[in-house]
Write an enzyme that holds these catalytic residues in place. Sequence first.
Site, PDB file in Angstrom:
ATOM      1  N   SER A 130       0.865  -1.182   0.000  1.00 22.52           N
ATOM      2  CA  SER A 130       0.000   0.000   0.000  1.00 22.52           C
ATOM      3  C   SER A 130       0.897   1.224   0.000  1.00 22.52           C
ATOM      4  O   SER A 130       1.809   1.358  -0.823  1.00 22.52           O
ATOM      5  CB  SER A 130      -0.922  -0.060   1.221  1.00 22.52           C
ATOM      6  OG  SER A 130      -1.691   1.101   1.337  1.00 22.52           O
ATOM      7  N   TYR A 144      -5.088   8.149  -6.332  1.00 21.96           N
ATOM      8  CA  TYR A 144      -4.059   7.272  -5.748  1.00 21.96           C
ATOM      9  C   TYR A 144      -4.422   6.947  -4.294  1.00 21.96           C
ATOM     10  O   TYR A 144      -4.413   5.788  -3.896  1.00 21.96           O
ATOM     11  CB  TYR A 144      -2.689   7.966  -5.827  1.00 21.96           C
ATOM     12  CG  TYR A 144      -1.578   7.145  -5.216  1.00 21.96           C
ATOM     13  CD1 TYR A 144      -1.126   5.982  -5.831  1.00 21.96           C
ATOM     14  CD2 TYR A 144      -0.989   7.529  -4.012  1.00 21.96           C
ATOM     15  CE1 TYR A 144      -0.109   5.225  -5.266  1.00 21.96           C
ATOM     16  CE2 TYR A 144       0.034   6.776  -3.448  1.00 21.96           C
ATOM     17  CZ  TYR A 144       0.471   5.626  -4.073  1.00 21.96           C
ATOM     18  OH  TYR A 144       1.474   4.872  -3.509  1.00 21.96           O
ATOM     19  N   LYS A 148      -5.357   3.285  -2.706  1.00 25.10           N
ATOM     20  CA  LYS A 148      -4.598   2.659  -1.614  1.00 25.10           C
ATOM     21  C   LYS A 148      -5.474   2.450  -0.365  1.00 25.10           C
ATOM     22  O   LYS A 148      -5.339   1.436   0.326  1.00 25.10           O
ATOM     23  CB  LYS A 148      -3.351   3.495  -1.276  1.00 25.10           C
ATOM     24  CG  LYS A 148      -2.278   3.481  -2.373  1.00 25.10           C
ATOM     25  CD  LYS A 148      -1.731   2.082  -2.681  1.00 25.10           C
ATOM     26  CE  LYS A 148      -0.517   2.099  -3.591  1.00 25.10           C
ATOM     27  NZ  LYS A 148      -0.064   0.757  -3.977  1.00 25.10           N
TER      28      LYS A 148
HETATM   29  N1  LIG Z   1       8.247   5.151  -4.136  1.00 25.11           N
HETATM   30  C1  LIG Z   1       7.486   5.567  -3.166  1.00 25.11           C
HETATM   31  O1  LIG Z   1       7.744   6.630  -2.556  1.00 25.11           O
HETATM   32  C2  LIG Z   1       6.290   4.745  -2.729  1.00 25.11           C
HETATM   33  C3  LIG Z   1       5.633   5.154  -1.561  1.00 25.11           C
HETATM   34  C4  LIG Z   1       4.530   4.444  -1.129  1.00 25.11           C
HETATM   35  C5  LIG Z   1       4.097   3.330  -1.826  1.00 25.11           C
HETATM   36  N2  LIG Z   1       4.750   2.952  -2.954  1.00 25.11           N
HETATM   37  C6  LIG Z   1       4.216   1.781  -3.651  1.00 25.11           C
HETATM   38  O2  LIG Z   1       5.246   0.877  -3.949  1.00 25.11           O
HETATM   39  C7  LIG Z   1       4.894   0.108  -5.105  1.00 25.11           C
HETATM   40  C8  LIG Z   1       6.094   0.036  -6.038  1.00 25.11           C
HETATM   41  O3  LIG Z   1       6.418   1.339  -6.467  1.00 25.11           O
HETATM   42  P1  LIG Z   1       7.904   1.862  -6.721  1.00 25.11           P
HETATM   43  O4  LIG Z   1       8.106   3.038  -5.868  1.00 25.11           O
HETATM   44  O5  LIG Z   1       8.872   0.739  -6.653  1.00 25.11           O
HETATM   45  O6  LIG Z   1       7.706   2.438  -8.201  1.00 25.11           O
HETATM   46  P2  LIG Z   1       8.344   2.060  -9.622  1.00 25.11           P
HETATM   47  O7  LIG Z   1       9.825   2.029  -9.546  1.00 25.11           O
HETATM   48  O8  LIG Z   1       7.694   3.005 -10.574  1.00 25.11           O
HETATM   49  O9  LIG Z   1       7.824   0.585  -9.871  1.00 25.11           O
HETATM   50  C9  LIG Z   1       6.486   0.313 -10.238  1.00 25.11           C
HETATM   51  C10 LIG Z   1       6.412  -1.105 -10.771  1.00 25.11           C
HETATM   52  O10 LIG Z   1       5.040  -1.370 -11.107  1.00 25.11           O
HETATM   53  C11 LIG Z   1       5.015  -1.943 -12.407  1.00 25.11           C
HETATM   54  N3  LIG Z   1       3.778  -1.593 -13.117  1.00 25.11           N
HETATM   55  C12 LIG Z   1       3.240  -0.357 -13.323  1.00 25.11           C
HETATM   56  N4  LIG Z   1       2.148  -0.456 -14.089  1.00 25.11           N
HETATM   57  C13 LIG Z   1       1.991  -1.779 -14.386  1.00 25.11           C
HETATM   58  C14 LIG Z   1       1.059  -2.526 -15.149  1.00 25.11           C
HETATM   59  N5  LIG Z   1       0.038  -1.924 -15.814  1.00 25.11           N
HETATM   60  N6  LIG Z   1       1.203  -3.855 -15.223  1.00 25.11           N
HETATM   61  C15 LIG Z   1       2.223  -4.491 -14.598  1.00 25.11           C
HETATM   62  N7  LIG Z   1       3.144  -3.848 -13.848  1.00 25.11           N
HETATM   63  C16 LIG Z   1       3.023  -2.507 -13.752  1.00 25.11           C
HETATM   64  C17 LIG Z   1       6.223  -1.333 -13.131  1.00 25.11           C
HETATM   65  O11 LIG Z   1       6.671  -2.227 -14.159  1.00 25.11           O
HETATM   66  P3  LIG Z   1       6.472  -1.998 -15.737  1.00 25.11           P
HETATM   67  O12 LIG Z   1       6.439  -0.525 -15.986  1.00 25.11           O
HETATM   68  O13 LIG Z   1       7.664  -2.692 -16.322  1.00 25.11           O
HETATM   69  O14 LIG Z   1       5.189  -2.696 -16.031  1.00 25.11           O
HETATM   70  C18 LIG Z   1       7.255  -1.304 -12.020  1.00 25.11           C
HETATM   71  O15 LIG Z   1       7.936  -2.523 -11.929  1.00 25.11           O
HETATM   72  C19 LIG Z   1       3.643   0.771  -5.703  1.00 25.11           C
HETATM   73  O16 LIG Z   1       2.501   0.007  -5.399  1.00 25.11           O
HETATM   74  C20 LIG Z   1       3.581   2.111  -4.989  1.00 25.11           C
HETATM   75  O17 LIG Z   1       2.263   2.585  -4.833  1.00 25.11           O
HETATM   76  C21 LIG Z   1       5.835   3.642  -3.431  1.00 25.11           C
END
Ligand SMILES: NC(=O)c1ccc[n+]([C@@H]2O[C@H](COP(=O)([O-])OP(=O)(O)OC[C@H]3O[C@@H](n4cnc5c(N)ncnc54)[C@H](OP(=O)(O)O)[C@@H]3O)[C@@H](O)[C@H]2O)c1
Length: 269
Positions: A130, A144, A148
């Site tokens: 989340s 968003y 979540k």
């Molecule tokens: N970074 C932060 O500050 C943060 C904070 C709170 C929560 N989160 C959560 O952490 C999780 C991972 O995010 P991250 O920060 O690691 O971001 P990220 O580097 O942008 O990674 C997102 C991942 O999701 C995949 N994705 C996106 N759309 C997709 C689709 N339609 N089908 C399949 N895969 C898809 C992308 O792969 P492809 O593009 O190759 O498909 C990528 O591997 C998310 O759920 C996000 O809400 C992140």
Amino acid sequence: MKVCLVTGASSGIGMTTALDLLRAGHVVYGAARRVHKMEAIQAAGGHALQMDARVHGDLERVVDTVIAEQGRIDVLVNNAGTVLHGAIEDVPLDQARDQFEVNVFAPARLVQLVLPHMRTQRSGTIVNVSSIGGEIALPLGAWYYAAKHALEAFSDTLRMEVEPFGIEVVIIQPGIIKTEFEDQTAAQLREFSGKGAYRDVAEAMAQSSEGGLANGSDTDVVADAIRQAIESDRPETRYAVGWMADKLLELNRTLPDREFDELVTRKTK
Ligand SMILES: NC(=O)c1ccc[n+]([C@@H]2O[C@H](COP(=O)([O-])OP(=O)(O)OC[C@H]3O[C@@H](n4cnc5c(N)ncnc54)[C@H](OP(=O)(O)O)[C@@H]3O)[C@@H](O)[C@H]2O)c1
């Protein structure tokens, strides 16, 4: 040794988690649209599967592949996600539906697909990634935060439903983590809200996001929490990890609504 499926493994938190689980000796399948970005996972002995969370049949194929090759699935890490910025008045509902498709309905469908196997095994762990945005909400990010919040309510219900079958459900609430996640934020804010009634706040937020996430935590802190949860007999129900996570959640839980609103909007007013 557990058989794990990690979605969104082509970058950020998912990639670090997949590599961390491989190092710990688990069998790991990564799934994402960009298979070529999962070479490091394959090089470390893992598997890379193409999957678009919005495409009918992709989720079924991914789970079928894991079961055909391993005969079981012990862990589902629902990590794939996207973010959507813009004022509620401005963001087209088709974009909002897309956000729910990736961040809520795809994880939900994967849960439906793995549960029959986990129930037969009488064990399994479902980890839903989340955000602190699963409890708090900020301006110009309604869809968003709504997605979540929905994922967290879904996970709370799921935890109670599957506990009798020996299946654990864990919610991960990352704070601000350095990944590709916010790369599109400024462009989205300007595209949807850069010209209308919300342009000043949109521009202030766009400029602040362009400043980067220098203070953000590394992805390892999230991967550590996920591995701990997976390897524990009795995991926590929620893990809040990374920069600002505990602090913002605590403020949101203790401050009256209007005081919290004032605190988080004062820089963009
Ligand atoms: N970074 C932060 O500050 C943060 C904070 C709170 C929560 N989160 C959560 O952490 C999780 C991972 O995010 P991250 O920060 O690691 O971001 P990220 O580097 O942008 O990674 C997102 C991942 O999701 C995949 N994705 C996106 N759309 C997709 C689709 N339609 N089908 C399949 N895969 C898809 C992308 O792969 P492809 O593009 O190759 O498909 C990528 O591997 C998310 O759920 C996000 O809400 C992140």
